[in-house]
Write a protein that holds these residues in place. Structure first.
Motif, mmCIF file in Angstrom:
data_model
loop_
_atom_site.group_PDB
_atom_site.id
_atom_site.type_symbol
_atom_site.label_atom_id
_atom_site.label_comp_id
_atom_site.label_asym_id
_atom_site.label_seq_id
_atom_site.Cartn_x
_atom_site.Cartn_y
_atom_site.Cartn_z
ATOM 1 N N VAL A 112 56.595 73.152 -10.478
ATOM 2 C CA VAL A 112 57.359 73.269 -9.242
ATOM 3 C C VAL A 112 58.564 74.166 -9.509
ATOM 4 O O VAL A 112 59.390 73.873 -10.377
ATOM 5 C CB VAL A 112 57.841 71.896 -8.731
ATOM 6 N N ALA A 113 58.649 75.264 -8.781
ATOM 7 C CA ALA A 113 59.782 76.175 -8.896
ATOM 8 C C ALA A 113 60.629 76.068 -7.639
ATOM 9 O O ALA A 113 60.094 76.060 -6.524
ATOM 10 C CB ALA A 113 59.297 77.616 -9.076
ATOM 11 N N THR A 114 61.939 75.980 -7.804
ATOM 12 C CA THR A 114 62.853 75.920 -6.663
ATOM 13 C C THR A 114 63.947 76.963 -6.834
ATOM 14 O O THR A 114 64.337 77.299 -7.956
ATOM 15 C CB THR A 114 63.501 74.534 -6.526
ATOM 16 N N ALA A 115 64.445 77.464 -5.723
ATOM 17 C CA ALA A 115 65.527 78.442 -5.760
ATOM 18 C C ALA A 115 66.300 78.381 -4.456
ATOM 19 O O ALA A 115 65.696 78.268 -3.374
ATOM 20 C CB ALA A 115 64.989 79.851 -5.983
ATOM 21 N N ARG A 116 67.606 78.469 -4.544
ATOM 22 C CA ARG A 116 68.433 78.480 -3.343
ATOM 23 C C ARG A 116 68.249 79.800 -2.607
ATOM 24 O O ARG A 116 68.378 80.875 -3.180
ATOM 25 C CB ARG A 116 69.904 78.285 -3.699
ATOM 26 N N LYS A 117 67.894 79.686 -1.338
ATOM 27 C CA LYS A 117 67.838 80.814 -0.406
ATOM 28 C C LYS A 117 66.781 81.858 -0.757
ATOM 29 O O LYS A 117 66.833 82.982 -0.250
ATOM 30 C CB LYS A 117 69.211 81.495 -0.303
ATOM 31 N N ALA A 118 65.812 81.521 -1.611
ATOM 32 C CA ALA A 118 64.772 82.483 -1.968
ATOM 33 C C ALA A 118 63.466 81.762 -2.243
ATOM 34 O O ALA A 118 63.459 80.607 -2.664
ATOM 35 C CB ALA A 118 65.185 83.295 -3.195
ATOM 36 N N LYS A 119 62.347 82.451 -2.009
ATOM 37 C CA LYS A 119 61.036 81.894 -2.277
ATOM 38 C C LYS A 119 60.559 82.345 -3.653
ATOM 39 O O LYS A 119 60.388 83.553 -3.886
ATOM 40 C CB LYS A 119 60.033 82.335 -1.208
ATOM 41 N N PRO A 120 60.333 81.411 -4.576
ATOM 42 C CA PRO A 120 59.876 81.798 -5.913
ATOM 43 C C PRO A 120 58.581 82.604 -5.919
ATOM 44 O O PRO A 120 58.435 83.540 -6.714
ATOM 45 C CB PRO A 120 59.699 80.452 -6.623
ATOM 46 N N ALA A 121 57.638 82.258 -5.059
ATOM 47 C CA ALA A 121 56.377 82.995 -5.043
ATOM 48 C C ALA A 121 56.585 84.443 -4.623
ATOM 49 O O ALA A 121 55.914 85.359 -5.123
ATOM 50 C CB ALA A 121 55.377 82.317 -4.116
ATOM 51 N N ALA A 122 57.521 84.681 -3.714
ATOM 52 C CA ALA A 122 57.837 86.061 -3.317
ATOM 53 C C ALA A 122 58.452 86.815 -4.482
ATOM 54 O O ALA A 122 58.152 88.004 -4.709
ATOM 55 C CB ALA A 122 58.783 86.061 -2.122
ATOM 56 N N ALA A 123 59.311 86.148 -5.249
ATOM 57 C CA ALA A 123 59.919 86.779 -6.417
ATOM 58 C C ALA A 123 58.859 87.162 -7.439
ATOM 59 O O ALA A 123 58.927 88.235 -8.053
ATOM 60 C CB ALA A 123 60.944 85.833 -7.052
ATOM 61 N N LEU A 124 57.866 86.294 -7.640
ATOM 62 C CA LEU A 124 56.805 86.600 -8.598
ATOM 63 C C LEU A 124 55.978 87.789 -8.127
ATOM 64 O O LEU A 124 55.668 88.690 -8.920
ATOM 65 C CB LEU A 124 55.909 85.378 -8.794
ATOM 66 N N CYS A 125 55.613 87.809 -6.865
ATOM 67 C CA CYS A 125 54.824 88.928 -6.354
ATOM 68 C C CYS A 125 55.598 90.244 -6.460
ATOM 69 O O CYS A 125 55.034 91.279 -6.859
ATOM 70 C CB CYS A 125 54.404 88.667 -4.912
ATOM 71 N N TYR A 126 56.865 90.228 -6.109
ATOM 72 C CA TYR A 126 57.677 91.436 -6.262
ATOM 73 C C TYR A 126 57.780 91.816 -7.736
ATOM 74 O O TYR A 126 57.665 92.988 -8.096
ATOM 75 C CB TYR A 126 59.073 91.236 -5.672
ATOM 76 N N GLY A 127 58.001 90.819 -8.599
ATOM 77 C CA GLY A 127 58.130 91.097 -10.023
ATOM 78 C C GLY A 127 56.895 91.752 -10.596
ATOM 79 O O GLY A 127 56.977 92.732 -11.346
ATOM 80 N N LEU A 128 55.726 91.243 -10.235
ATOM 81 C CA LEU A 128 54.473 91.789 -10.759
ATOM 82 C C LEU A 128 54.107 93.111 -10.111
ATOM 83 O O LEU A 128 53.419 93.937 -10.726
ATOM 84 C CB LEU A 128 53.341 90.785 -10.527
ATOM 85 N N GLY A 129 54.517 93.317 -8.866
ATOM 86 C CA GLY A 129 54.091 94.493 -8.135
ATOM 87 C C GLY A 129 52.757 94.257 -7.453
ATOM 88 O O GLY A 129 52.074 93.247 -7.682
ATOM 89 N N ALA A 130 52.356 95.187 -6.618
ATOM 90 C CA ALA A 130 51.177 94.997 -5.768
ATOM 91 C C ALA A 130 49.893 94.864 -6.565
ATOM 92 O O ALA A 130 49.066 93.984 -6.289
ATOM 93 C CB ALA A 130 51.059 96.159 -4.788
ATOM 94 N N GLU A 131 49.682 95.717 -7.547
ATOM 95 C CA GLU A 131 48.408 95.711 -8.270
ATOM 96 C C GLU A 131 48.209 94.418 -9.046
ATOM 97 O O GLU A 131 47.148 93.791 -8.975
ATOM 98 C CB GLU A 131 48.329 96.901 -9.217
ATOM 99 N N ARG A 132 49.219 93.985 -9.797
ATOM 100 C CA ARG A 132 49.073 92.776 -10.596
ATOM 101 C C ARG A 132 49.069 91.522 -9.718
ATOM 102 O O ARG A 132 48.308 90.586 -9.984
ATOM 103 C CB ARG A 132 50.195 92.682 -11.633
ATOM 104 N N SER A 133 49.899 91.470 -8.708
ATOM 105 C CA SER A 133 49.928 90.258 -7.876
ATOM 106 C C SER A 133 48.615 90.076 -7.119
ATOM 107 O O SER A 133 48.228 88.945 -6.816
ATOM 108 C CB SER A 133 51.119 90.290 -6.906
ATOM 109 N N ALA A 134 47.913 91.172 -6.846
ATOM 110 C CA ALA A 134 46.611 91.065 -6.184
ATOM 111 C C ALA A 134 45.555 90.449 -7.093
ATOM 112 O O ALA A 134 44.501 90.013 -6.613
ATOM 113 C CB ALA A 134 46.154 92.438 -5.707
ATOM 114 N N MET A 135 45.808 90.420 -8.399
ATOM 115 C CA MET A 135 44.879 89.790 -9.341
ATOM 116 C C MET A 135 44.994 88.271 -9.336
ATOM 117 O O MET A 135 44.107 87.572 -9.830
ATOM 118 C CB MET A 135 45.140 90.295 -10.763
#
Length: 216
Positions: free
Chosen positions: A110-133
């Motif tokens: 379980v990941a929590t963050a104030r005022k931000a969605k952790p899953a969105a951070a991961l997708c942005y971090g990985l970028g489009a190609e890797r997050s699509a995997m």
């Protein structure tokens, strides 16, 4: 008013995963969710190089060192619309929450963050190609045990990063949490490693798995 983003990744009994959608199909109504204007265009933008545009700019304010640019706001809005809180989806997320082991137990993250969605951070971090995997759709999935085993190799490829790539992904996750939320000390490494550990555990033990976001 403060808000908290939550991302839950956990194992579920395989038999529950197989029956869960059918138990709530009656809540799915025509028009329950419709793509908002520009949704397809933003998906194409993200998938075709938009993920590499400048998302943040530095400021002279030490209390707010990074500020989101238009690209970051566009992706944040898209991410919210990608997995909307429809009646059927929320009902299945509620059940998944009750069936997933408690945080800190093997097979749960379980990941929590104030005022931000952790899953969105991961997708942005990985970028489009890797997050699509990753399995599912922008941080949400519901997988049977067989589907976990099928999805695991691509998830391994996406999240098992060489040192240089890992440093870049960690930096991007931290930037998202700093500029889009209020969590500059968020554990970015755990966000990369823990979901993969859950999927590996599910594959080894014959469990299914789910992931979903919540906003409180």
């Amino acid at each position: 008013m403060s808000s908290t983003g939550l991302w839950v990744v956990g194992v579920l009994p395989d038999e529950e995963v197989r029956t869960l959608p059918d138990r709530y199909i009656h809540l799915v109504r025509s028009g329950d969710w419709q793509k908002p204007p520009g949704f397809g265009e933003t998906l194409a933008w993200w998938s075709n190089g938009g993920d590499q545009e400048p998302f943040f700019e530095h400021t002279a304010d030490p209390s707010r060192p990074l500020m989101p640019m238009q690209a970051a706001r566009r992706f944040a809005d898209f991410f919210y619309d990608a997995n909307p809180p429809t009646e059927a989806a929320e009902a299945m997320r509620d059940v998944s929450m009750t069936l997933t082991p408690e945080a800190g137990v093997a097979g749960s993250f379980v990941a929590t963050a104030r005022k931000a969605k952790p899953a969105a951070a991961l997708c942005y971090g990985l970028g489009a190609e890797r997050s699509a995997m990753l399995p599912g759709w922008f941080g949400d999935f519901l997988l049977s045990a067989e589907e976990v085993r099928t999805a695991l190799p691509r998830a391994e490829e996406a999240l098992h990063l060489a040192s240089t790539e890992r440093s870049e992904v960690l930096s991007r996750i931290t930037a998202w949490m700093t500029a889009m939320g209020d969590a500059p000390d968020f554990d970015a490494a755990e966000l990369i490693d823990a979901p993969l550990q859950v999927l590996r555990f599910a594959a080894e033990t014959g469990f299914g798995a789910s992931a979903f976001s919540r906003w409180y």
